[in-house]
Design a protein around this motif. Structure first.
Motif, PDB file in Angstrom:
ATOM      1  N   ALA A 145       0.731  -1.076   0.206  1.00  0.00           N
ATOM      2  CA  ALA A 145       0.156  -0.210   0.126  1.00  0.00           C
ATOM      3  C   ALA A 145       0.955   1.565   0.112  1.00  0.00           C
ATOM      4  CB  ALA A 145      -1.065  -0.013   1.196  1.00  0.00           C
ATOM      5  N   LYS A 146       0.177   2.372  -0.173  1.00  0.00           N
ATOM      6  CA  LYS A 146       1.019   3.508  -0.149  1.00  0.00           C
ATOM      7  C   LYS A 146       1.630   3.777   1.248  1.00  0.00           C
ATOM      8  CE  LYS A 146      -0.700   7.288  -2.183  1.00  0.00           C
ATOM      9  NZ  LYS A 146      -1.558   8.531  -2.578  1.00  0.00           N
ATOM     10  N   PRO A 147       2.651   4.637   1.431  1.00  0.00           N
ATOM     11  CA  PRO A 147       3.252   4.746   2.926  1.00  0.00           C
ATOM     12  C   PRO A 147       2.294   5.152   3.763  1.00  0.00           C
ATOM     13  CG  PRO A 147       4.769   5.533   1.216  1.00  0.00           C
ATOM     14  CD  PRO A 147       3.563   4.995   0.512  1.00  0.00           C
ATOM     15  N   GLY A 148       2.027   4.594   4.793  1.00  0.00           N
ATOM     16  CA  GLY A 148       1.095   5.194   5.899  1.00  0.00           C
ATOM     17  C   GLY A 148      -0.351   4.546   5.822  1.00  0.00           C
ATOM     18  N   CYS A 149      -0.593   3.977   4.928  1.00  0.00           N
ATOM     19  CA  CYS A 149      -1.848   3.514   4.716  1.00  0.00           C
ATOM     20  C   CYS A 149      -2.020   1.905   4.849  1.00  0.00           C
ATOM     21  CB  CYS A 149      -2.241   3.391   3.185  1.00  0.00           C
ATOM     22  SG  CYS A 149      -2.463   5.401   2.420  1.00  0.00           S
ATOM     23  N   GLN A 150      -3.103   1.679   5.366  1.00  0.00           N
ATOM     24  CA  GLN A 150      -3.512   0.238   5.610  1.00  0.00           C
ATOM     25  C   GLN A 150      -3.571  -0.558   4.564  1.00  0.00           C
ATOM     26  OE1 GLN A 150      -6.825  -0.601   8.525  1.00  0.00           O
ATOM     27  NE2 GLN A 150      -6.630   1.491   9.154  1.00  0.00           N
TER      28      GLN A 150
ATOM     29  N   PHE B  99      -2.396  -1.127  -3.413  1.00  0.00           N
ATOM     30  CA  PHE B  99      -2.521   0.261  -4.337  1.00  0.00           C
ATOM     31  C   PHE B  99      -2.672  -0.200  -5.639  1.00  0.00           C
ATOM     32  CE2 PHE B  99      -1.099   3.942  -6.626  1.00  0.00           C
ATOM     33  CZ  PHE B  99      -2.141   4.909  -6.021  1.00  0.00           C
ATOM     34  N   PRO B 100      -3.165   0.104  -6.545  1.00  0.00           N
ATOM     35  CA  PRO B 100      -4.036   1.480  -6.725  1.00  0.00           C
ATOM     36  C   PRO B 100      -5.321   1.630  -5.567  1.00  0.00           C
ATOM     37  CG  PRO B 100      -4.445   0.249  -8.636  1.00  0.00           C
ATOM     38  CD  PRO B 100      -3.413  -0.419  -7.912  1.00  0.00           C
ATOM     39  N   PHE B 101      -5.683   0.372  -5.027  1.00  0.00           N
ATOM     40  CA  PHE B 101      -6.873   0.340  -4.186  1.00  0.00           C
ATOM     41  C   PHE B 101      -6.350   0.720  -2.888  1.00  0.00           C
ATOM     42  CE2 PHE B 101      -7.507  -2.876  -7.537  1.00  0.00           C
ATOM     43  CZ  PHE B 101      -9.328  -2.890  -7.670  1.00  0.00           C
ATOM     44  N   GLY B 102      -7.324   1.024  -2.055  1.00  0.00           N
ATOM     45  CA  GLY B 102      -7.111   1.794  -0.913  1.00  0.00           C
ATOM     46  C   GLY B 102      -8.405   2.008   0.141  1.00  0.00           C
ATOM     47  N   LEU B 103      -8.101   1.943   1.354  1.00  0.00           N
ATOM     48  CA  LEU B 103      -9.157   1.923   2.259  1.00  0.00           C
ATOM     49  C   LEU B 103      -9.741   3.462   2.459  1.00  0.00           C
ATOM     50  CD1 LEU B 103      -8.025  -0.605   4.656  1.00  0.00           C
ATOM     51  CD2 LEU B 103      -9.705  -0.911   2.958  1.00  0.00           C
TER      52      LEU B 103
ATOM     53  N   ASP C 288      -9.794   7.911   0.842  1.00  0.00           N
ATOM     54  CA  ASP C 288      -9.408   8.578  -0.478  1.00  0.00           C
ATOM     55  C   ASP C 288      -8.222   8.989  -0.749  1.00  0.00           C
ATOM     56  OD1 ASP C 288     -12.309   8.447  -0.665  1.00  0.00           O
ATOM     57  OD2 ASP C 288     -12.568  10.521   0.065  1.00  0.00           O
ATOM     58  N   ASP C 289      -7.543   9.170   0.231  1.00  0.00           N
ATOM     59  CA  ASP C 289      -5.978   9.507   0.094  1.00  0.00           C
ATOM     60  C   ASP C 289      -5.092   8.254  -0.223  1.00  0.00           C
ATOM     61  OD1 ASP C 289      -6.189   8.823   2.582  1.00  0.00           O
ATOM     62  OD2 ASP C 289      -4.551  10.047   3.585  1.00  0.00           O
ATOM     63  N   CYS C 290      -5.551   7.264   0.042  1.00  0.00           N
ATOM     64  CA  CYS C 290      -4.827   5.907  -0.003  1.00  0.00           C
ATOM     65  C   CYS C 290      -5.006   5.151  -1.290  1.00  0.00           C
ATOM     66  CB  CYS C 290      -5.005   4.854   1.182  1.00  0.00           C
ATOM     67  SG  CYS C 290      -4.269   5.713   2.674  1.00  0.00           S
ATOM     68  N   CYS C 291      -6.121   5.573  -2.262  1.00  0.00           N
ATOM     69  CA  CYS C 291      -6.373   4.855  -3.507  1.00  0.00           C
ATOM     70  C   CYS C 291      -6.196   5.875  -4.593  1.00  0.00           C
ATOM     71  CB  CYS C 291      -7.855   4.459  -3.287  1.00  0.00           C
ATOM     72  SG  CYS C 291      -9.031   5.500  -3.155  1.00  0.00           S
ATOM     73  N   TYR C 292      -6.154   5.292  -5.739  1.00  0.00           N
ATOM     74  CA  TYR C 292      -5.788   6.033  -6.923  1.00  0.00           C
ATOM     75  C   TYR C 292      -6.975   6.944  -7.305  1.00  0.00           C
ATOM     76  CZ  TYR C 292      -4.808   6.987 -11.999  1.00  0.00           C
ATOM     77  OH  TYR C 292      -4.207   7.407 -13.224  1.00  0.00           O
ATOM     78  N   ASP C 293      -8.166   6.476  -7.190  1.00  0.00           N
ATOM     79  CA  ASP C 293      -9.339   7.412  -7.487  1.00  0.00           C
ATOM     80  C   ASP C 293     -10.586   6.663  -7.130  1.00  0.00           C
ATOM     81  OD1 ASP C 293     -10.355   5.685  -9.379  1.00  0.00           O
ATOM     82  OD2 ASP C 293      -9.639   6.800 -10.981  1.00  0.00           O
ATOM     83  N   ALA C 294     -11.735   7.340  -6.964  1.00  0.00           N
ATOM     84  CA  ALA C 294     -12.970   6.791  -6.265  1.00  0.00           C
ATOM     85  C   ALA C 294     -13.307   5.283  -6.780  1.00  0.00           C
ATOM     86  CB  ALA C 294     -14.112   7.514  -6.634  1.00  0.00           C
ATOM     87  N   GLU C 295     -12.739   5.068  -7.944  1.00  0.00           N
ATOM     88  CA  GLU C 295     -13.042   3.565  -8.505  1.00  0.00           C
ATOM     89  C   GLU C 295     -12.547   2.537  -7.759  1.00  0.00           C
ATOM     90  OE1 GLU C 295     -15.252   3.195 -10.828  1.00  0.00           O
ATOM     91  OE2 GLU C 295     -15.709   5.223 -11.453  1.00  0.00           O
ATOM     92  N   PHE C 296     -11.391   2.982  -7.089  1.00  0.00           N
ATOM     93  CA  PHE C 296     -10.574   1.993  -6.290  1.00  0.00           C
ATOM     94  C   PHE C 296     -10.712   1.897  -4.728  1.00  0.00           C
ATOM     95  CE2 PHE C 296      -8.594   2.603 -10.506  1.00  0.00           C
ATOM     96  CZ  PHE C 296      -8.116   1.274 -10.846  1.00  0.00           C
ATOM     97  N   LEU C 297     -11.711   2.694  -4.267  1.00  0.00           N
ATOM     98  CA  LEU C 297     -11.949   2.964  -2.865  1.00  0.00           C
ATOM     99  C   LEU C 297     -12.622   1.500  -2.243  1.00  0.00           C
ATOM    100  CD1 LEU C 297     -11.981   4.726  -0.413  1.00  0.00           C
ATOM    101  CD2 LEU C 297     -14.235   5.289  -1.143  1.00  0.00           C
ATOM    102  N   ILE C 298     -11.923   1.294  -1.366  1.00  0.00           N
ATOM    103  CA  ILE C 298     -12.505  -0.074  -0.660  1.00  0.00           C
ATOM    104  C   ILE C 298     -13.173   0.328   0.607  1.00  0.00           C
ATOM    105  CG2 ILE C 298     -12.041  -2.295   0.422  1.00  0.00           C
ATOM    106  CD1 ILE C 298     -11.647  -2.165  -2.749  1.00  0.00           C
ATOM    107  N   THR C 299     -14.266  -0.147   0.858  1.00  0.00           N
ATOM    108  CA  THR C 299     -14.848  -0.078   2.225  1.00  0.00           C
ATOM    109  C   THR C 299     -14.758  -1.319   3.036  1.00  0.00           C
ATOM    110  OG1 THR C 299     -16.801   1.453   1.280  1.00  0.00           O
ATOM    111  CG2 THR C 299     -17.244   0.522   3.544  1.00  0.00           C
ATOM    112  N   CYS C 300     -14.330  -0.955   4.374  1.00  0.00           N
ATOM    113  CA  CYS C 300     -13.994  -2.314   5.209  1.00  0.00           C
ATOM    114  C   CYS C 300     -14.725  -2.403   6.197  1.00  0.00           C
ATOM    115  CB  CYS C 300     -12.722  -2.143   5.831  1.00  0.00           C
ATOM    116  SG  CYS C 300     -12.202  -3.713   6.771  1.00  0.00           S
TER     117      CYS C 300
END
Length: 444
Positions: free
Chosen positions: A24-29, A39-43, A45-57
């Motif tokens: 993942a990006k530095p500092g991201c779960q 990454f490009p997925f992330g939990l 907004d600042d950890c993913c590439y864009d809204a299409e790759f946002l993950i809800t846990c």
């Protein structure tokens, strides 16, 4: 006593192969429950590439489950090769003697991702089954047109249904088109399963990962207990190809390359050969040590040396070749005694040197015997050569290229042989190693 050593070696190999690469990006779960989130997925907004790759846990599950954005699409794995593994509902149409008992029409809507045509198949199961898939195509070059595919499976007796075969008798399968990003499934019967309720009470339809599907006649009734099956979605970044994004910016990070996806629009990144990690992160692709990484099957027979992005093969002292499997490999250099025989064999044989030629040939024959106990020791060979040396000066002794080979061949054994007193003489037995070194320099 071998067990502890073997265990330590195995643990060391596991440690070397488990090199940590950034996810993942530095500092991201980088995890949600049991699922890794690269990454490009992330939990956030600042950890993913864009809204299409946002993950809800969703932490209401135990363990927590990841979902695509705010949808109800939960998944089990994301790979950096552009694959998203999820569980998708089965369409069912079930009956009993009184009539219909259970029916549904599952659907799936994706934004910029597509159902994988390479990994999935469309399947219908049942002995009175007509299944259909309706959807949209958003593949490159398509106009977003509607898409439809069907599969029919029929049978009237259970014994007619073959196991491990899906060809229309109780089971039907077909491939999918590229670029399907939305679909819904319908499944119906022609005769309400009349006459076959005891072994085929339902009709089923689903998209499934092909390598995880193997039809069994028991599926005709057992699938009533299953709600979802594994399916694969293809993901990629954006709508522009590699050529288009490279014209404006560097699409992929260092030590990686850009390539167009097999299915859908946009582009994907992958680490160059000899590197591993996340190609979507800055400095995310790191050099791997092919020589120690247990997941890499290097091509060296003896000595493997890691280099940046690659490795080299070489041979130990006393061997020659390129050190590679299915190539030259490593071959032991010819015995010095055999070289002596070859060298003498190339000389003009006459009455004066015939005895020496025969003696060296005899020594060479002894040294290449297969049974070790039949071969002479180095000391015995040295003493015989010493006797011959004093009687004739050979041309091969002037070849300085033999110095290193002589040292390798004789090694420590010459230190043992050297300076021993020869029985019946007052002079010390000169070290064979010193003798050969002097001889190779020109003799006496």
């Amino acid at each position: 006593m071998l067990f502890p050593f073997t265990l330590v070696a195995a643990l060391l190999a596991a440690t070397l192969s488990a090199q940590e690469f950034p996810i993942a990006k530095p500092g991201c779960q980088d995890r949600c429950g049991n699922v890794t989130i690269p990454f490009p997925f992330g939990l956030t907004d600042d950890c993913c590439y864009d809204a299409e790759f946002l993950i809800t846990c969703n932490h209401t599950f135990s363990p927590p489950k990841p979902f695509l954005s705010d949808s109800n699409i939960d998944f089990t794995e994301i790979t950096l090769e552009g694959k998203l593994h999820l569980e998708q509902y089965i369409a069912k149409d079930c009956y009993d003697a009184s009539g219909p008992t259970d029916s549904n029409t599952p659907s799936l809507t994706l934004s910029n991702f597509s159902i994988s045509d390479a990994d999935n198949i469309f399947v219908s199961i049942g002995c009175d089954t007509v299944a259909s898939l309706y959807g949209n195509l958003e593949a490159a070059g398509s106009d977003g047109s509607e898409y439809e595919v069907g599969c029919t499976s029929l049978c009237n007796r259970l014994e007619y249904v073959p196991n491990d075969t899906c060809s229309g008798i109780g089971c039907c399968q077909t491939s999918l088109a590229k670029g399907v990003n939305y679909f819904y499934l319908t499944v119906t019967s022609q005769k309400n399963h009349s006459g076959i309720l005891d072994f085929s009470p339902c009709s089923y339809a689903f998209i499934i990962e092909e390598k995880k599907f193997n039809f069994s006649r028991s599926d005709l009734w057992e699938l009533q207990k299953i709600d979802s099956l594994p399916m694969v979605v293809d993901w990629s970044i954006g709508n522009n190809s590699c050529a288009e994004v490279k014209a404006n910016t560097s699409a992929c990070q260092g030590n990686s390359t850009c390539h167009d996806p097999h299915n859908g629009n946009g582009y994907l990144c992958r680490c160059l050969d000899g590197y591993r990690g996340n190609p979507y992160l800055s400095d995310g692709c790191l050099d791997i040590d092919e020589c120690t990484d247990a997941t890499v099957n290097h091509n060296c027979t003896h000595i493997c040396t890691n280099t940046v992005g690659n490795y080299t093969c070489s041979c130990p002292k006393g061997y020659h070749g390129d050190g590679r499997k299915n190539s030259e490999g490593c071959n032991r250099r010819r015995s010095l005694v055999i070289q002596i025989a070859v060298g003498i064999g190339g000389c003009m044989v006459n009455q004066d040197n015939m005895r020496q030629v025969e003696e060296v040939a005899n020594i060479a024959r002894k040294c290449i015997k297969i049974r070790g106990e039949e071969r002479p020791s180095m000391k015995e060979v040295a003493m015989e050569l010493e006797g011959l040396r004093t009687s004739v000066k050979y041309p091969w002794t002037n070849d300085e290229s033999n110095v290193e080979e002589t040292e390798y061949l004789l090694g420590k054994s010459m230190e043992i042989v050297g300076f021993e007193k020869m029985a019946g003489t007052s002079a010390g037995y000169q070290s064979l190693q010193n003798y050969l070194m002097q001889s190779l320099g020109g003799g006496r």
